[in-house]
Design a protein around this motif. Structure first.
Motif, PDB file in Angstrom:
ATOM      1  N   PRO A  83      56.504 -11.533  53.520  1.00 13.17           N
ATOM      2  CA  PRO A  83      58.371 -10.878  53.726  1.00 13.17           C
ATOM      3  C   PRO A  83      59.770 -10.741  52.124  1.00 13.17           C
ATOM      4  CG  PRO A  83      57.518 -11.956  55.608  1.00 13.17           C
ATOM      5  CD  PRO A  83      56.452 -12.341  54.337  1.00 13.17           C
ATOM      6  N   VAL A  84      60.062  -9.713  53.224  1.00 12.27           N
ATOM      7  CA  VAL A  84      61.143  -9.745  51.387  1.00 12.27           C
ATOM      8  C   VAL A  84      62.670  -8.916  52.113  1.00 12.27           C
ATOM      9  CG1 VAL A  84      62.159  -8.726  49.826  1.00 12.27           C
ATOM     10  CG2 VAL A  84      59.516  -9.362  49.970  1.00 12.27           C
ATOM     11  N   LEU A  85      63.371  -9.208  51.856  1.00 15.97           N
ATOM     12  CA  LEU A  85      65.081  -8.597  52.533  1.00 15.97           C
ATOM     13  C   LEU A  85      65.758  -8.579  51.337  1.00 15.97           C
ATOM     14  CD1 LEU A  85      67.610 -10.921  53.456  1.00 15.97           C
ATOM     15  CD2 LEU A  85      65.762 -10.957  55.932  1.00 15.97           C
ATOM     16  N   ILE A  86      67.058  -7.557  51.712  1.00 12.22           N
ATOM     17  CA  ILE A  86      67.397  -7.480  50.204  1.00 12.22           C
ATOM     18  C   ILE A  86      69.133  -7.510  51.214  1.00 12.22           C
ATOM     19  CG2 ILE A  86      68.964  -6.148  48.847  1.00 12.22           C
ATOM     20  CD1 ILE A  86      66.279  -4.938  48.352  1.00 12.22           C
ATOM     21  N   ALA A  87      70.405  -8.733  50.526  1.00  7.21           N
ATOM     22  CA  ALA A  87      72.076  -8.516  51.499  1.00  7.21           C
ATOM     23  C   ALA A  87      72.180  -8.058  50.141  1.00  7.21           C
ATOM     24  CB  ALA A  87      71.669  -9.665  51.966  1.00  7.21           C
ATOM     25  N   THR A  88      74.099  -8.040  50.371  1.00  4.66           N
ATOM     26  CA  THR A  88      75.005  -7.852  50.147  1.00  4.66           C
ATOM     27  C   THR A  88      75.183  -9.733  49.517  1.00  4.66           C
ATOM     28  OG1 THR A  88      76.561  -8.107  52.211  1.00  4.66           O
ATOM     29  CG2 THR A  88      75.479  -6.020  50.593  1.00  4.66           C
ATOM     30  N   ARG A 128      71.781 -23.130  47.274  1.00  3.18           N
ATOM     31  CA  ARG A 128      71.968 -22.949  46.058  1.00  3.18           C
ATOM     32  C   ARG A 128      71.467 -24.755  45.737  1.00  3.18           C
ATOM     33  NH1 ARG A 128      78.280 -24.266  48.444  1.00  3.18           N
ATOM     34  NH2 ARG A 128      79.053 -22.172  48.420  1.00  3.18           N
ATOM     35  N   ASP A 129      70.544 -24.926  46.339  1.00  2.00           N
ATOM     36  CA  ASP A 129      69.693 -25.898  45.316  1.00  2.00           C
ATOM     37  C   ASP A 129      68.905 -25.315  44.907  1.00  2.00           C
ATOM     38  OD1 ASP A 129      70.931 -28.067  46.153  1.00  2.00           O
ATOM     39  OD2 ASP A 129      69.825 -28.437  47.272  1.00  2.00           O
ATOM     40  N   GLY A 130      68.495 -23.496  45.471  1.00  2.00           N
ATOM     41  CA  GLY A 130      66.967 -22.795  44.469  1.00  2.00           C
ATOM     42  C   GLY A 130      66.133 -22.104  46.148  1.00  2.00           C
ATOM     43  N   SER A 142      59.296 -20.958  53.834  1.00  2.00           N
ATOM     44  CA  SER A 142      59.529 -21.377  52.290  1.00  2.00           C
ATOM     45  C   SER A 142      60.490 -19.617  51.531  1.00  2.00           C
ATOM     46  CB  SER A 142      58.750 -21.602  51.438  1.00  2.00           C
ATOM     47  OG  SER A 142      59.545 -22.521  50.300  1.00  2.00           O
ATOM     48  N   VAL A 143      61.738 -19.985  51.761  1.00  2.00           N
ATOM     49  CA  VAL A 143      62.728 -19.332  51.243  1.00  2.00           C
ATOM     50  C   VAL A 143      62.867 -19.440  49.481  1.00  2.00           C
ATOM     51  CG1 VAL A 143      64.864 -17.649  51.783  1.00  2.00           C
ATOM     52  CG2 VAL A 143      63.781 -18.580  53.214  1.00  2.00           C
ATOM     53  N   THR A 144      63.277 -18.417  48.326  1.00  2.20           N
ATOM     54  CA  THR A 144      63.480 -18.876  47.214  1.00  2.20           C
ATOM     55  C   THR A 144      63.983 -17.248  47.181  1.00  2.20           C
ATOM     56  OG1 THR A 144      61.889 -17.596  46.338  1.00  2.20           O
ATOM     57  CG2 THR A 144      62.014 -19.968  46.941  1.00  2.20           C
ATOM     58  N   ASP A 145      65.435 -17.383  46.743  1.00  5.99           N
ATOM     59  CA  ASP A 145      66.049 -16.337  46.075  1.00  5.99           C
ATOM     60  C   ASP A 145      66.002 -15.647  44.609  1.00  5.99           C
ATOM     61  OD1 ASP A 145      68.005 -18.009  45.101  1.00  5.99           O
ATOM     62  OD2 ASP A 145      69.874 -17.076  46.376  1.00  5.99           O
ATOM     63  N   SER A 146      66.043 -14.597  44.629  1.00  7.21           N
ATOM     64  CA  SER A 146      66.832 -13.742  43.172  1.00  7.21           C
ATOM     65  C   SER A 146      68.047 -13.460  43.203  1.00  7.21           C
ATOM     66  CB  SER A 146      65.316 -13.704  42.795  1.00  7.21           C
ATOM     67  OG  SER A 146      65.145 -12.008  43.569  1.00  7.21           O
ATOM     68  N   ASN A 147      68.718 -12.881  41.848  1.00 12.11           N
ATOM     69  CA  ASN A 147      70.679 -11.554  42.098  1.00 12.11           C
ATOM     70  C   ASN A 147      69.596 -10.849  41.364  1.00 12.11           C
ATOM     71  OD1 ASN A 147      71.661 -14.369  43.139  1.00 12.11           O
ATOM     72  ND2 ASN A 147      71.845 -15.149  41.100  1.00 12.11           N
ATOM     73  N   VAL A 148      70.488  -9.828  41.431  1.00 10.11           N
ATOM     74  CA  VAL A 148      70.358  -8.204  41.202  1.00 10.11           C
ATOM     75  C   VAL A 148      72.186  -7.908  41.329  1.00 10.11           C
ATOM     76  CG1 VAL A 148      69.020  -5.835  41.438  1.00 10.11           C
ATOM     77  CG2 VAL A 148      68.110  -8.285  42.533  1.00 10.11           C
ATOM     78  N   ASP A 149      71.667  -6.991  40.239  1.00 10.07           N
ATOM     79  CA  ASP A 149      73.147  -6.472  39.864  1.00 10.07           C
ATOM     80  C   ASP A 149      72.890  -5.107  40.016  1.00 10.07           C
ATOM     81  OD1 ASP A 149      75.575  -5.385  38.953  1.00 10.07           O
ATOM     82  OD2 ASP A 149      75.492  -6.080  36.784  1.00 10.07           O
ATOM     83  N   LYS A 156      71.487  -9.538  46.644  1.00 12.16           N
ATOM     84  CA  LYS A 156      70.092 -11.000  46.340  1.00 12.16           C
ATOM     85  C   LYS A 156      68.941 -10.431  47.110  1.00 12.16           C
ATOM     86  CE  LYS A 156      72.902 -15.564  46.295  1.00 12.16           C
ATOM     87  NZ  LYS A 156      72.210 -15.675  45.216  1.00 12.16           N
ATOM     88  N   ILE A 157      67.542 -11.389  46.426  1.00 11.82           N
ATOM     89  CA  ILE A 157      66.280 -10.878  47.304  1.00 11.82           C
ATOM     90  C   ILE A 157      65.620 -11.698  47.490  1.00 11.82           C
ATOM     91  CG2 ILE A 157      64.347  -9.916  46.962  1.00 11.82           C
ATOM     92  CD1 ILE A 157      65.642  -8.292  44.656  1.00 11.82           C
ATOM     93  N   TYR A 158      65.694 -11.573  49.256  1.00 11.14           N
ATOM     94  CA  TYR A 158      65.350 -13.379  49.502  1.00 11.14           C
ATOM     95  C   TYR A 158      63.883 -13.371  49.954  1.00 11.14           C
ATOM     96  CZ  TYR A 158      69.989 -14.365  50.743  1.00 11.14           C
ATOM     97  OH  TYR A 158      71.313 -14.520  50.362  1.00 11.14           O
ATOM     98  N   TYR A 159      62.856 -14.107  49.382  1.00 10.95           N
ATOM     99  CA  TYR A 159      61.517 -14.201  49.309  1.00 10.95           C
ATOM    100  C   TYR A 159      60.974 -15.112  50.793  1.00 10.95           C
ATOM    101  CZ  TYR A 159      61.384 -11.772  44.729  1.00 10.95           C
ATOM    102  OH  TYR A 159      62.332 -10.676  44.724  1.00 10.95           O
TER     103      TYR A 159
END
Length: 655
Positions: A83-88, A128-130, A142-149, A156-159
């Motif tokens: 599951p992946v979602l994108i948020a502002t 914030r701790d990743g 378990s959720v991790t995120d990454s930034n997209v410009d 932000k992409i959340y996995y």
């Protein structure tokens, strides 16, 4: 986005509503029809403008998503089985992949919502701790995120990784970890001393039934190790089920009466060890701690040297056998003769028990040909009459400060610590840190932070005082070393801690006192060591007069006077408050430097040691103390009341 209504469709609906309004308003008065028509038109215009702005904003976000993520990346995210979602950047959800819709409950309703509202108020802060974990329905992710410009629109992409099965496996593993408990009958040798074999068998059988009944409702192994010891092995989940009953087996066994005595148990539990062997070692250490605190209690040892205590209702059982004292005396004599010199030290604000035992042992060391030095801070002692008497008699007691003794210490120096077993309570902790050979002689109930590197640790909680223990030792080491000064010093310590032979006294107490009387101790002279000044007497009366009752059976008084006699007067006032009818425990607060000291006393109806331990102090069942780093007496009193309430709550629960 799955479904976005076009502005055209919304406009058609608004026109339809306007037509209905016009048709309905035709039957109203002319002025009402005109007002209704104007309001409807204004509302329609505002709605269209808002929708146009929203459409533009959504288009900008989608454009940012499409520009921030390449076609290949978008296809990969869509086909990803995670599951992946994108948020502002503000947390508004704008896109999710098909796997998110399949795996997450109510996924179609999350678009446009904030991730913190969907997954928890602190979701982004925890990330914030990743990495963080969230629960959705009956599943854990378990959720991790990454930034997209996204070209001016940071995204932000959340996995979300499903770890439900892994978490269940981990929980099952933790629940099945081994727990070892060792149970010992505290006083079987004492209460069965003159019993018949048939009575002993019946007594042990009854105790064993209580112990086996305690674990009968959980899956466990309970086996007898010896005549008075049992071992239990179980899984951690079953131990927690037993803990809910608060180790009520202690109360059940205490109900078993034989003659004039009741049976008591001590239980040591090892939990959290790497394997059964480590848990067994932890259980033995916990049992040693339980016995060191007087028995009749359960002690659970956790990883990182943490302990939990249950019970401790009955007093320590006096043991009439002096074999251990003779063995300790021989060992101590050997340590003294093999040392270069001997340093003796008690606790901070040394009293007659601490200083009296040091004076006697210093005499023993000198009789064995060794130089002996007593560490004492003369500005912080409650045994001023005793050390002044030693100086008046021009005795060979070398009473020095810690700074004076430090240069005399070498690798072969033997440090003997009396009337205390906690490093933080020593008169001069630096001396302890410099000595490698340490002996501890104490009668206070064992604390968690005890001195664990002593070559000899002589600890008896059933005796009245350390002076009683030292008197016994010296009879086997060198009885001729007990002169009149040493005898009076030891007798004063016994009288102090037994409250003139009222509390914690047994046969051995009076035997030791008789020995000291034979060695020249003068009761009148000893009594003078307790005499105070007129100022101390007036202050003591003032403290007693200011006392108030708390919860009907606790007397609390505050000594706001800070002078040389303040601490002694506080201790004496705590003793006197026990003379008030109905008072089970007395507590006197006094200020010393930046700390508030509390002297606690009881006649056995209340375990003041447990109350003081809750405040960072310790002591004995009937005599304890602590030091609080607080700004005012009011704050200290509130802490004390909270500790009393907690103690009473625990006592009622166990009862």
């Amino acid at each position: 986005m799955r479904k976005i209504w076009g502005v055209g469709k919304v406009f058609v609906i608004l026109l339809s509503l306007l037509a209905v309004t016009v048709a309905t308003g035709y039957f109203l008065p002319k002025y009402a029809f005109e007002i209704s028509l104007v309001l409807t038109a204004v509302g329609a215009i505002v709605t269209v403008v808002t929708l146009l702005g929203l459409h533009t904003n959504i288009g900008r976000i989608i454009s940012g998503v499409s520009k921030g993520i390449s076609t290949a990346q978008s296809r990969a995210l869509s086909e990803l089985k995670v599951p992946v979602l994108i948020a502002t950047e503000q947390g508004e959800i704008v896109w999710y992949n098909p796997s998110f819709e399949e795996d997450i409950p109510d996924a179609t309703q999350v678009v446009g919502k904030n991730v913190d509202k969907v997954f928890g108020l602190s979701f982004r802060n925890e990330l914030r701790d990743g990495k963080t974990e969230i629960s959705l329905g009956d599943r854990i992710f378990s959720v991790t995120d990454s930034n997209v410009d996204g070209e001016g629109t940071p995204l932000k992409i959340y996995y979300l990784f499903d770890i439900t099965e892994l978490r269940n496996i981990a929980d099952e593993y933790a629940a099945t970890r081994p727990v070892v408990a060792i149970v010992a009958l505290d006083n079987i040798d004492e209460i069965m001393k003159n019993a018949k074999d048939s009575e002993i068998a019946s007594f042990r059988s009854e105790v064993q039934k209580k112990i086996e009944g305690f674990v009968s409702h959980v899956s466990s192994i309970c086996r007898k190790l010896s005549g008075d010891r049992y071992i239990m092995v179980m899984e951690e989940r079953h131990f927690h089920a037993l803990g809910e009953h608060g180790f009520n087996v202690l109360d059940r066994v205490r109900e078993i009466k034989f003659g004039d005595s009741n049976a008591t148990l001590s239980i040591g539990v090892g939990i959290g060890g790497a394997d059964l062997l480590e848990c067994s070692e932890m259980a033995n250490q916990a049992l040693e701690m339980a016995l060191g605190r007087g028995g009749d209690q359960a002690v659970v040892k956790l990883p990182n040297n943490e302990y939990k205590f249950y019970g401790g209702v009955a007093g320590a059982i006096e043991k009439h056998n002096k074999v251990r004292a003779r063995i300790i005396a021989n060992s101590l004599k050997g340590l003294i003769t093999s040392s270069s010199n001997v340093v003796l030290m008690g606790h901070r604000f040394a009293d007659l028990d601490a200083l009296g035992s040091c004076i006697a042992l210093a005499s023993a060391a000198k009789s064995l040909g060794k130089d002996a030095y007593i560490v004492l801070d003369r500005s912080k002692t409650m045994a001023e009459p005793l050390y002044k008497r030693a100086e008046t008699l021009e005795s060979e007691c070398n009473i020095l400060s810690g700074e004076e003794v430090l240069p005399l210490i070498d690798k072969e120096t033997l440090l003997i610590i009396t009337d205390v077993h906690r490093p933080s309570f020593l008169d001069c902790p630096e001396i302890y840190n410099h000595c490698t050979n340490v002996v501890v002689i104490d009668h206070h109930r064992k604390a968690v932070d005890y001195i664990d590197d002593a070559v000899l640790f002589y600890h008896e909680t059933a005796v009245s005082s350390t002076c009683e223990m030292v008197t016994e030792l010296m009879q086997y080491m060198c009885p001729k070393a007990i002169g009149q000064l040493e005898a009076e010093a030891l007798l004063s310590g016994i009288m102090l801690d037994s409250r003139n032979f009222v509390l914690n006294t047994g046969v051995r107490t009076f035997e030791a006192s008789a020995t000291l009387r034979n060695r020249g101790a003068d009761p009148v002279t000893v009594k003078k060591l307790f005499a105070g000044s007129m100022d101390a007497y007036k202050l003591r009366a003032e403290i007693v007069g200011s006392a108030v009752l708390y919860d009907e059976d606790c007397a609390i008084a505050v000594n706001e006077t800070a002078n040389a006699v303040s601490r002694v007067a506080s201790s004496q006032a705590a003793d006197e408050l026990l003379g008030i009818s109905g008072v089970l425990g007395s507590f006197v607060l006094c200020k010393y430097g930046s700390e508030v000291n509390i002297s606690a006393r009881s006649l056995g109806g209340m375990n003041v040691q447990i109350i003081m331990e809750k405040l960072g102090g310790g002591g004995h069942r009937t005599m304890a103390a602590c030091q609080l780093s607080v700004d005012s007496f009011g704050a200290a009193t509130e802490k004390l009341k909270a500790a009393i309430d907690e103690y009473k709550k625990e006592t009622r629960k166990k009862g």
